[in-house]
Design a protein around this motif. Structure first.
Motif: not given
Length: 222
Positions: A122-143, A150-153
């Motif tokens: 909502v209030d991210y100053s135009g920074y691309p790495d504060c958007r939900p799309e970025f967080i979702d992409a990082f979550r995929k990387m964590v997986e 890799l252990e499913g947790n």
């Protein structure tokens, strides 16, 4: 006790995340970064906030400054607030990607269940790495890129402020007793906040809209 790594900058949002993690019963492992910013005030305050919350450990990571931002490059001035849109010169290239990567490694080392980061769509100053799309992409990387994943947790990436305005963030932090008197949001890093940079203006507006007095001092009130 479950453990959480919190990206702690010494600012309002990250301190609110500390308050949320504490309220949710996590043992706190805040991590802060010396990434070549022009001042060290935020790091000093981050240490104070970590002490306030009796953190299990507070890590400060020293990083190489690559420049390219008004926050790290002496040749680029911090501008006053503007509503022109676009990505401002205070954007630090890949900052949240690097911060989260360090935090992820630290979380694996200490056996943390979650990483808290104070980004807002909502209030991210135009920074691309504060958007939900970025967080979702990082979550995929964590997986796919960690043993826990890799252990499913996989380690959870928690964004408690993602759908909150600055005013809503302030109200949440005050409700949880966040020590906002120890925080700074000013890009210029002086003892009295400038009151005119993007970060100061957004913070002041948030407190005003929340109907709560900001406990820190300003040189100029907009």
């Amino acid at each position: 006790m479950k453990k959480a790594v919190i990206l702690l900058s010494g600012g309002l949002d990250s301190t609110t995340c500390m308050a949320v993690a504490k309220a949710e019963g996590y043992e706190l492992y805040p991590i802060s970064f010396d990434y070549g910013q022009k001042h060290d005030r935020e790091l000093a305050l981050a240490s104070k906030i970590a002490e306030h919350y009796s953190a299990a450990e507070h890590r400060v990571i020293k990083m190489q400054n690559i420049g390219g931002s008004a926050l790290t490059d002496s040749d680029i001035e911090v501008p006053e607030y503007s509503e022109d849109g676009g990505v401002p010169v205070t954007y630090v290239p890949a900052r949240n990607l690097l911060f989260l990567s360090y935090a992820l490694g630290y979380a694996e080392v200490v056996g943390a269940d979650a990483i808290f980061i104070g980004v807002s769509s909502v209030d991210y100053s135009g920074y691309p790495d504060c958007r939900p799309e970025f967080i979702d992409a990082f979550r995929k990387m964590v997986e796919v890129g960690t043993v826990a994943g890799l252990e499913g947790n996989p380690i959870e990436i928690v964004t408690p402020l993602i759908d909150l305005s600055k005013a809503e963030t302030v109200k949440l932090g005050v409700k949880l007793g966040a020590p906002y008197e120890y925080t700074t949001s000013c890009y210029n890093g002086e003892e009295e906040a400038c009151g005119v940079c993007d970060s100061c203006v957004l913070r002041l507006r948030g407190f005003q809209e929340a109907g709560i007095e900001d406990p820190i001092a300003y040189k100029k009130l907009t």
